[in-house]
Design a protein around this motif. Structure first.
Motif, PDB file in Angstrom:
ATOM      1  N   ILE A 260       0.891  -1.174   0.000  1.00  0.00           N
ATOM      2  CA  ILE A 260       0.000   0.000   0.000  1.00  0.00           C
ATOM      3  C   ILE A 260       0.920   1.212   0.000  1.00  0.00           C
ATOM      4  O   ILE A 260       1.773   1.349   0.882  1.00  0.00           O
ATOM      5  N   TYR A 261       0.759   2.076  -1.006  1.00  0.00           N
ATOM      6  CA  TYR A 261       1.582   3.286  -1.070  1.00  0.00           C
ATOM      7  C   TYR A 261       0.761   4.452  -0.522  1.00  0.00           C
ATOM      8  O   TYR A 261      -0.346   4.707  -0.998  1.00  0.00           O
ATOM      9  N   THR A 262       1.297   5.128   0.478  1.00  0.00           N
ATOM     10  CA  THR A 262       0.541   6.240   1.076  1.00  0.00           C
ATOM     11  C   THR A 262       1.442   7.427   1.402  1.00  0.00           C
ATOM     12  O   THR A 262       2.632   7.260   1.717  1.00  0.00           O
ATOM     13  N   GLN A 267      -0.547  15.463   2.363  1.00  0.00           N
ATOM     14  CA  GLN A 267      -0.446  14.661   1.153  1.00  0.00           C
ATOM     15  C   GLN A 267      -0.275  15.498  -0.115  1.00  0.00           C
ATOM     16  O   GLN A 267      -0.808  16.612  -0.207  1.00  0.00           O
ATOM     17  N   ASN A 268       0.453  14.961  -1.054  1.00  0.00           N
ATOM     18  CA  ASN A 268       0.538  15.524  -2.395  1.00  0.00           C
ATOM     19  C   ASN A 268      -0.414  14.721  -3.266  1.00  0.00           C
ATOM     20  O   ASN A 268      -0.207  13.533  -3.433  1.00  0.00           O
ATOM     21  N   PRO A 269      -1.498  15.299  -3.769  1.00  0.00           N
ATOM     22  CA  PRO A 269      -1.766  16.720  -3.936  1.00  0.00           C
ATOM     23  C   PRO A 269      -2.761  17.323  -2.953  1.00  0.00           C
ATOM     24  O   PRO A 269      -2.935  18.537  -2.949  1.00  0.00           O
ATOM     25  N   ASP A 297       7.067  10.375   2.865  1.00  0.00           N
ATOM     26  CA  ASP A 297       6.905  11.488   3.812  1.00  0.00           C
ATOM     27  C   ASP A 297       7.808  12.677   3.472  1.00  0.00           C
ATOM     28  O   ASP A 297       8.683  13.049   4.263  1.00  0.00           O
ATOM     29  N   PRO A 298       7.583  13.318   2.316  1.00  0.00           N
ATOM     30  CA  PRO A 298       8.450  14.457   2.003  1.00  0.00           C
ATOM     31  C   PRO A 298       8.076  15.731   2.750  1.00  0.00           C
ATOM     32  O   PRO A 298       8.895  16.640   2.866  1.00  0.00           O
ATOM     33  N   TYR A 299       6.827  15.801   3.231  1.00  0.00           N
ATOM     34  CA  TYR A 299       6.313  17.075   3.744  1.00  0.00           C
ATOM     35  C   TYR A 299       6.077  17.089   5.256  1.00  0.00           C
ATOM     36  O   TYR A 299       5.709  18.128   5.814  1.00  0.00           O
ATOM     37  N   GLY A 300       6.245  15.941   5.918  1.00  0.00           N
ATOM     38  CA  GLY A 300       5.832  15.782   7.309  1.00  0.00           C
ATOM     39  C   GLY A 300       6.385  16.815   8.267  1.00  0.00           C
ATOM     40  O   GLY A 300       5.739  17.167   9.253  1.00  0.00           O
ATOM     41  N   PHE A 327      15.418  15.408   1.047  1.00  0.00           N
ATOM     42  CA  PHE A 327      15.888  16.757   1.358  1.00  0.00           C
ATOM     43  C   PHE A 327      15.406  17.777   0.315  1.00  0.00           C
ATOM     44  O   PHE A 327      15.755  18.950   0.390  1.00  0.00           O
ATOM     45  N   SER A 328      14.611  17.296  -0.647  1.00  0.00           N
ATOM     46  CA  SER A 328      14.152  18.187  -1.725  1.00  0.00           C
ATOM     47  C   SER A 328      13.280  19.320  -1.213  1.00  0.00           C
ATOM     48  O   SER A 328      13.280  20.406  -1.770  1.00  0.00           O
ATOM     49  N   LYS A 329      12.487  19.050  -0.169  1.00  0.00           N
ATOM     50  CA  LYS A 329      11.535  20.070   0.276  1.00  0.00           C
ATOM     51  C   LYS A 329      12.084  20.894   1.438  1.00  0.00           C
ATOM     52  O   LYS A 329      11.482  21.894   1.823  1.00  0.00           O
TER      53      LYS A 329
HETATM   54  C1  LIG Z   1       4.846  12.618  -2.420  1.00  0.00           C
HETATM   55  C2  LIG Z   1       6.181  12.793  -3.057  1.00  0.00           C
HETATM   56  N1  LIG Z   1       7.041  11.780  -3.046  1.00  0.00           N
HETATM   57  C3  LIG Z   1       8.252  11.893  -3.599  1.00  0.00           C
HETATM   58  C4  LIG Z   1       8.646  13.059  -4.216  1.00  0.00           C
HETATM   59  C5  LIG Z   1       9.981  13.106  -4.881  1.00  0.00           C
HETATM   60  O1  LIG Z   1      10.916  13.795  -4.178  1.00  0.00           O
HETATM   61  P1  LIG Z   1      12.452  13.794  -4.605  1.00  0.00           P
HETATM   62  O2  LIG Z   1      12.738  15.147  -5.120  1.00  0.00           O
HETATM   63  O3  LIG Z   1      13.197  13.473  -3.372  1.00  0.00           O
HETATM   64  O4  LIG Z   1      12.648  12.726  -5.637  1.00  0.00           O
HETATM   65  C6  LIG Z   1       7.774  14.140  -4.251  1.00  0.00           C
HETATM   66  C7  LIG Z   1       8.147  15.379  -4.929  1.00  0.00           C
HETATM   67  O5  LIG Z   1       7.356  16.223  -5.244  1.00  0.00           O
HETATM   68  C8  LIG Z   1       6.503  14.003  -3.655  1.00  0.00           C
HETATM   69  O6  LIG Z   1       5.612  14.997  -3.651  1.00  0.00           O
END
Ligand SMILES: Cc1ncc(COP(=O)(O)O)c(C=O)c1O
Length: 504
Positions: A260-262, A267-269, A297-300, A327-329
Motif C-alpha cells: 500500500i503506497y501512502t 499529502q501531495n496533492p 513522507d516528504p512534507y511531514g 531533502f528536496s523540500k
Molecule cells: C509525495 C512525493 N514523493 C516523492 C517526491 C519526490 O521527491 P524527490 O525530489 O526526493 O525525488 C515528491 C516530490 O514532489 C513528492 O511529492
C-alpha cells in the motif's frame, strides 16, 4: 498542409495522416523546427475527429519524428535534417518498434513539462512542487568551496558506498530519531531523491500484473512508476481524514496487494493528513493481511499548525512500514538526495538494485547534505520556512476569498505545499488549462493525480514556489480564466496551449 485521405482505403485514417506527414518530413518539405498545425485545426480542415489527428501525432512522436512542448506545439525534430538530406529516408529507425512495453507505459511527459513551464518568465507557476527562491538556505552553503576543493575534495569527489556516506547515514539516523523513528545507520539507504526509492520499490516488489494499492488522489510520479512496472493499481479514496480505511478493508478481502503506497502527512496533492485513528487502523490492517506499507513522507516536517501526528513508521512495531523521505523540500531539490529506512533485509535488496541503477547517489550532493546536517542548522531552517509557507498559504486563500468564484472550493492544509481546489461544475480542465496558460498562470490538473481520467474537476495549487507578491496576481489570473470558462459554457475555442498535450 496538403493531405489527401482515401476513405475507401483499408488503411486507418490516422495512419494515412501519419504516413503523409512522415513523407513530408523525410522529403524535407517539413523542415526541422516546423510546427505542425494544431490538432483541432487540421481535424477541421480534413473533416475528421480531433482524436484521429491526435493519434496520428502520437504515432509521429513515437517514431521520434516530432515532439510536443507546452507553449510551442508539435515540432519536427531537429536531428532529422542530416538523415533526410543524406540517406534513403525510409532507413530511419521506427523507434517505437525498439522500445519495450515498459517505455510505452511511461509515455506521459507531465513532469518534464512542469519543469519546463516553471522556467518560463511570463508564467506565475502554481504548478511546481518546490520551495521558493527566497526561502532557499543559500547561506548554509557559504564556505563550501574552500572546504570542498581544499580540504575534502579527495573524499567528496570520489565514489561512496552504494548505501551512502557513512557519516550521512549516521546523521540521517539521528534525524529519524528526532522524527520519533528509531533506526540504526545500517537501516538507512541514501537515495538519489526519494522518487528513486519509489522506483526501486517497483523493481524490488512488482511483477507485471501484481496489485498495488494507492490513495486517490496520489503523487503522479508514483502512479506512473507503478504503471510502468506493469502493476494493477487499485485506488482508495481520500476524505478529510485521509485514506478511507473501510474501503481498503473491503478491497483487501478480495485482493492480495504487494504493498500500500501512502503519503499520510500533508499529502501531495490534497494537503490532507491521515487522522491518528486511521493511521492505527491502517497499521493494524497491514499486520492482519500481511501487506507492506510504503510511507512517503516528504512534507511531514512542514507543519504550520495543529498537533504533530506520528509517522506510520513510528507506530510500526513489526517492520511492515518502509519509510521514504527527502531533502528536496527542506534543503534543495536539485541536489537529488533522499533516503529510505527499513529493516536490513529490505535495505540490502534495495541496495543491490540501486547499485545496478546508479552505483550511488551523487557524492558532492551527499557531502553537502551531510555538512548541512552536521552544522545543526536544519531545525532553525525548517522553522523559518514553515513561517514563510504558512504566510504564503494564507495569502493564497485570502486571494481566493477576495471576490470569490462561485462554486470554487478549496481546503486549508495544516502544512506542506499544496492547496487542492474543486472547480465549479462544468469547467473542464482541458479548457481551463489553456485559458490559464494564456493568462500567464500554471497549475496541475487533478486528473494527473488520479486513475482513469478521474479528478477532472480538481486542480492542485502550490503556494511555496511563487514569490509572495505574485500569489495574488496569479490567483486573479486564475479566477479570470475560470470565470471565462464558465461564461463560455466550457465550449470556448481552445487556445494553442491546450491543443498541445498539456500539463500546464
Ligand atoms: C509525495 C512525493 N514523493 C516523492 C517526491 C519526490 O521527491 P524527490 O525530489 O526526493 O525525488 C515528491 C516530490 O514532489 C513528492 O511529492
Amino acid at each position: 498542409m496538403h493531405i489527401l485521405l482515401n476513405r475507401e482505403s483499408e488503411v486507418p485514417v490516422y495512419i494515412q495522416i501519419r504516413n503523409q506527414i512522415r513523407a513530408m518530413i523525410f522529403e524535407g518539405k517539413l523542415a526541422a523546427g516546423s510546427i505542425l498545425p494544431p490538432e483541432r485545426k487540421l481535424a477541421d480542415s480534413l473533416g475528421v475527429n480531433r482524436s484521429t489527428v491526435l493519434n496520428a501525432y502520437k504515432e509521429l512522436k513515437a517514431d521520434g519524428l516530432v515532439d510536443s512542448h507546452v507553449g510551442k506545439g508539435t515540432v519536427v525534430l531537429a536531428h532529422l535534417n542530416k538523415v533526410c538530406e543524406s540517406q534513403d529516408a525510409y532507413q530511419y529507425p521506427v523507434w517505437r518498434q525498439y522500445f519495450n512495453q515498459n517505455a510505452e507505459r511511461s509515455n506521459d511527459p507531465l513532469l518534464r513539462d512542469i519543469l519546463e513551464i516553471t522556467n518560463r518568465d511570463d508564467i506565475i507557476s502554481f504548478a511546481a512542487g518546490i520551495s521558493g527562491v527566497e526561502t532557499d538556505p543559500i547561506d548554509a552553503l557559504s564556505g563550501m568551496e574552500e572546504e570542498l576543493f581544499v580540504q575534502k575534495g579527495h573524499y567528496a569527489l570520489k565514489h561512496t558506498p552504494t548505501e551512502g556516506f557513512t557519516s550521512l547515514r549516521e546523521n540521517i539516523s539521528v534525524l529519524m530519531g528526532k522524527r520519533g523513528i528509531e533506526c540504526s545507520p545500517e537501516e538507512v539507504l541514501v537515495l538519489s531523491g526519494s522518487q528513486q526509492g519509489i522506483d526501486l520499490a517497483a523493481r524490488v516488489f512488482i511483477d507485471p500484473g501484481d496489485v498495488v494499492i494507492v490513495e486517490e488522489p496520489s503523487f503522479f510520479s508514483a502512479l506512473q512508476i507503478f504503471q510502468s512496472a506493469g502493476a494493477r493499481i487499485i485506488s482508495i479514496p481520500v476524505d478529510e481524514n485521509g485514506m478511507c480505511i473501510e474501503v481498503l478493508e473491503q478491497i483487501l478481502q478480495r485482493y492480495r496487494p504487494k504493498f500500500i503506497y501512502t503519503i499520510p502527512t500533508y499529502q501531495n496533492p490534497s494537503g490532507i493528513s491521515m487522522s491518528l485513528e486511521r493511521r492505527k487502523n491502517l497499521i493494524e490492517l497491514a499486520y492482519r493481511k500481511k501487506v507492506l506499507i510504503l510511507e512517503d513522507d516528504p512534507y511531514g516536517q512542514l507543519r504550520f499548525e495543529g498537533n504533530r501526528l506520528p509517522t506510520l513508521k513510528e507506530l510500526d512495531k513489526y517492520g511492515y512500514v518502509i519509510y521514504f523521505s527527502t531533502f528536496s523540500k527542506i534543503f534543495f531539490p536539485g541536489i537529488r538526495i533522499g533516503w529510505m529506512t527499513a529493516p536490513i533485509p529490505v535495505i540490502n535488496q534495495f541496495t543491490m538494485i540501486k547499485q545496478l541503477t546508479d552505483l550511488h547517489a551523487n557524492s558532492i550532493s551527499q557531502w553537502m547534505v551531510d555538512r548541512f546536517l552536521s552544522s545543526g542548522k536544519l531545525e532553525a531552517h525548517i522553522n523559518k520556512i514553515c513561517n514563510e509557507y504558512r504566510a504564503k498559504r494564507d495569502l493564497m486563500i485570502e486571494a481566493l476569498l477576495n471576490d470569490p468564484v462561485e462554486g470554487l472550493q478549496w481546503n486549508k492544509p495544516l502544512g506542506g505545499f499544496y492547496l487542492w481546489c474543486r472547480l465549479p461544475d462544468g469547467v473542464p480542465n482541458s479548457i481551463l488549462l489553456g485559458k490559464a496558460a494564456d493568462k500567464g498562470v500554471a497549475y496541475v490538473p487533478g486528473s494527473s493525480f488520479c486513475l482513469a481520467g478521474r479528478g477532472e474537476n480538481y486542480i492542485r495549487l502550490n503556494y511555496t514556489y511563487p514569490d509572495a507578491e505574485k500569489i495574488e496576481q496569479g490567483i486573479i489570473r486564475l479566477k479570470e480564466a475560470i470565470n471565462e470558462s464558465i461564461a463560455s459554457g466550457g465550449r470556448s475555442k481552445r487556445s494553442r496551449i491546450s491543443e498541445i498535450k498539456p500539463i500546464v
